[in-house]
Design an enzyme around this catalytic site. Structure first.
Site, mmCIF file in Angstrom:
data_model
loop_
_atom_site.group_PDB
_atom_site.id
_atom_site.type_symbol
_atom_site.label_atom_id
_atom_site.label_comp_id
_atom_site.label_asym_id
_atom_site.label_seq_id
_atom_site.Cartn_x
_atom_site.Cartn_y
_atom_site.Cartn_z
ATOM 1 N N HIS A 155 16.567 70.791 29.034
ATOM 2 C CA HIS A 155 16.552 68.794 29.261
ATOM 3 C C HIS A 155 17.183 67.948 28.695
ATOM 4 O O HIS A 155 17.318 67.120 28.239
ATOM 5 C CB HIS A 155 14.732 69.299 29.318
ATOM 6 C CG HIS A 155 14.645 67.433 29.587
ATOM 7 N ND1 HIS A 155 14.618 66.214 30.384
ATOM 8 C CD2 HIS A 155 13.892 66.872 28.493
ATOM 9 C CE1 HIS A 155 14.197 65.612 30.518
ATOM 10 N NE2 HIS A 155 14.079 65.599 29.606
ATOM 11 N N SER B 154 15.113 60.845 30.220
ATOM 12 C CA SER B 154 14.445 61.104 30.654
ATOM 13 C C SER B 154 12.995 59.796 30.491
ATOM 14 O O SER B 154 13.888 59.656 31.463
ATOM 15 C CB SER B 154 13.823 62.030 28.705
ATOM 16 O OG SER B 154 12.271 62.815 29.048
ATOM 17 N N ASP C 12 16.183 71.808 35.657
ATOM 18 C CA ASP C 12 15.663 70.240 35.014
ATOM 19 C C ASP C 12 14.036 70.241 35.007
ATOM 20 O O ASP C 12 14.231 70.021 36.586
ATOM 21 C CB ASP C 12 16.018 69.389 34.344
ATOM 22 C CG ASP C 12 15.954 68.741 33.526
ATOM 23 O OD1 ASP C 12 14.405 68.782 32.616
ATOM 24 O OD2 ASP C 12 15.934 67.439 32.874
#
Length: 525
Positions: free
Chosen positions: A455, A326, A383
């Site tokens: 995610h 991320s 995602d």
């Protein structure tokens, strides 16, 4: 003449049926009627007519030409035989062998749900380590996914999980004094941590936030522990990998100010670059370059530690592997750019990013390519984070003659495209080679899994461990335990497996105790 008629004979071919005396047996049943020789002409026609009606009711051809027949016996027995003949697991991929609750598969499911960690083979990389580190952009290793590369990708993902675990075990950081050294429980005993890394936001929350919510604590701190640098110091592991590996692991978004920086998506120039067209996201650059009150900036810390380690191990085969999830995936690219720009004679460097957003424009992507920084982006098709920020102008469109053959001949289009690419403050471009996985391909996750699950880092590692190829997205012999996935994403795991976990009386949460596990499931950020 007594004639037995096979139940597998297609109805359209009844007019060409010729009985053969030696090929049939007399069976007194609905599908094998007994026909006397004296009444053969009329009786046989009547039986054939009845048979055709019966076949029309019971025989249906499935997706692969599989015929549902019928058998003698009770209705329940006939239905069971029909289902067995269908072989649903072969016809529809979602009805895979993993859904079969036979004793054999129950044993396998129990192993996957247990807290015992099992990995894909860890083979000797030897002279091929540069190939697995991306020297040829992982050509020929991704589809089908090479088992050694799969193991390496999962291994680097677990370093990021260790970073998440270390941060959330003690997220608070004093604003009045330098932070104390941290203990990081690594997934690899062959590595040792040599440096803690911190990221600082250049923006602050307005005073009214403290007035309205004075107890947010570490959520509002400007500087936070972001990750670590570790180096392999085990001779056997160095021999297996073919070099001494330096790992830089960075976690994802956690604090309010880190979220604030994520939304500062305007592209800005890189201060060290002589090319004004090379730009990156403002918020990402802020976290990368801003020093804290008692800690150096992430950029300074990384460069200083890499220079120190390369000097210590000078003369050895070295590699630098940067990994993040991320926000950590975005910062990994900036860290790679910083090291390649400032560290002299930098060893081969690769980035393994999980669920990373776009970081900069095409100029920044070209900058990393020119510096020979290799990037493997692991992306979940479901995602949303991998599709932000900004407007995405894919540079590959200009290079694909099949897609834009006519436009390439048009000079005016090329000028407009370049103008948008260089001047649009929202024109982002991805970097590196992509390994694409998909939540929908897992036999264990619900196809409509929510945004957080798509995610989640543990979900990523689950998908990578199961991925085989685009033709066979999830291998039947996947080894990664499902215990973490169920504990972290229970609502997104198919009920079949959550119920089975309960029926097997597994204490899943015990597998995540700090004393027995080195890396916890990451938060869904």
């Amino acid at each position: 003449m007594h004639t037995g008629i096979s139940s597998t004979l297609p109805a359209p071919n009844l007019h060409v049926f010729h009985p053969r005396r030696a090929s049939f047996m007399c069976n007194n049943s609905t599908l094998n009627p007994v026909v006397s020789s004296s009444a053969a002409p009329s009786s046989t026609r009547q039986h054939l007519s009845n048979l055709e009606k019966l076949l029309q009711k019971t025989n249906q051809t499935g997706p692969e030409g599989v015929v549902k027949g019928c058998s003698n016996g009770s209705v329940e027995t006939k239905g069971k035989v029909l289902l067995e003949r269908l072989n649903l697991s072969r016809i529809w991929p979602e009805m895979s062998a993993a859904d079969d609750m036979s004793p054999r598969n129950l044993n396998r499911l129990q192993r996957l749900l247990s807290k015992t960690m099992e990995y894909s083979p860890r083979n000797n990389l030897g002279s091929r380590w540069r190939e697995y580190h991306g020297c040829h952009d992982w050509s020929g290793l991704l589809d089908p996914l090479d088992e050694n590369l799969r193991r390496e990708v999962v291994r680097y993902g677990e370093f990021v999980q260790a970073a998440y675990h270390c941060f959330h075990s003690n997220p608070a950081m004093s604003a009045d004094e330098a932070p104390l050294p941290r203990h990081v429980s690594l997934p690899e005993r062959s590595y040792k941590v040599t440096k803690s890394l911190y990221a600082t936001s250049s923006v602050g929350l307005p005073q009214w936030v403290d007035d309205v919510a004075p107890n947010l604590g570490w959520m509002t701190q400007q500087s936070s522990w972001m990750g670590f640098v570790a180096v392999c110091d085990d001779k056997r592991e160095i021999q297996r990998m073919g070099r001494r590996d330096i790992v830089i692991a960075l976690r994802g978004t956690a604090t309010c100010l880190e979220w604030t920086e994520n939304f500062r998506a305007q592209l800005v120039e890189i201060s060290e670059s002589d090319d004004p067209t090379q730009k990156v996201g403002c918020g990402f650059l802020s976290l990368h370059k801003t020093p804290g009150a008692h800690v150096p900036s992430l950029a300074e810390s990384v460069v200083d530690e890499v220079q120190r380690l390369t000097e210590i191990y000078k003369g050895e085969n070295l590699s630098i592997t940067i990994t993040g999830h991320s926000l950590g995936a975005a910062l990994s690219l900036l860290v790679a750019d910083e090291i390649s720009s400032r560290a002299p004679q930098v060893p081969p460097m690769a980035v393994f990013s999980f669920g990373g957003p776009r970081v900069g424009n095409k100029g920044f992507a070209d900058r990393l390519n020119e510096k020979n920084v290799k990037v493997l982006r692991i992306v979940n098709s479901q995602d949303l984070i991998t599709k932000v920020p900004g407007v995405f102008i894919d540079g590959r469109l200009k290079q694909d003659p099949d897609k834009l053959e006519e436009e390439q001949r048009n000079e005016s289009f090329a000028r407009v495209f370049n103008m948008l690419e260089n001047n649009n403050p929202w024109a982002y471009s991805h970097v590196g080679t992509e390994l694409k996985v998909d939540t929908k391909m897992s036999p264990y996750l619900k196809p409509n899994a929510d945004v957080a699950c798509c995610h989640d880092l543990e979900a990523y590692l689950h998908l990578v461990d199961g991925f085989l190829s685009m033709e066979c997205p999830f291998r039947s012999n996947a080894k990664r335990s499902l215990a973490k996935l169920i504990d972290n994403q229970k609502s997104n795991v198919k009920q079949l497996y959550t119920d089975e976990a309960l029926s097997l009386n597994l204490e899943r949460r015990d597998s995540f105790s700090i004393s027995t596990v080195s890396c916890l499931p990451s938060p869904s950020r």
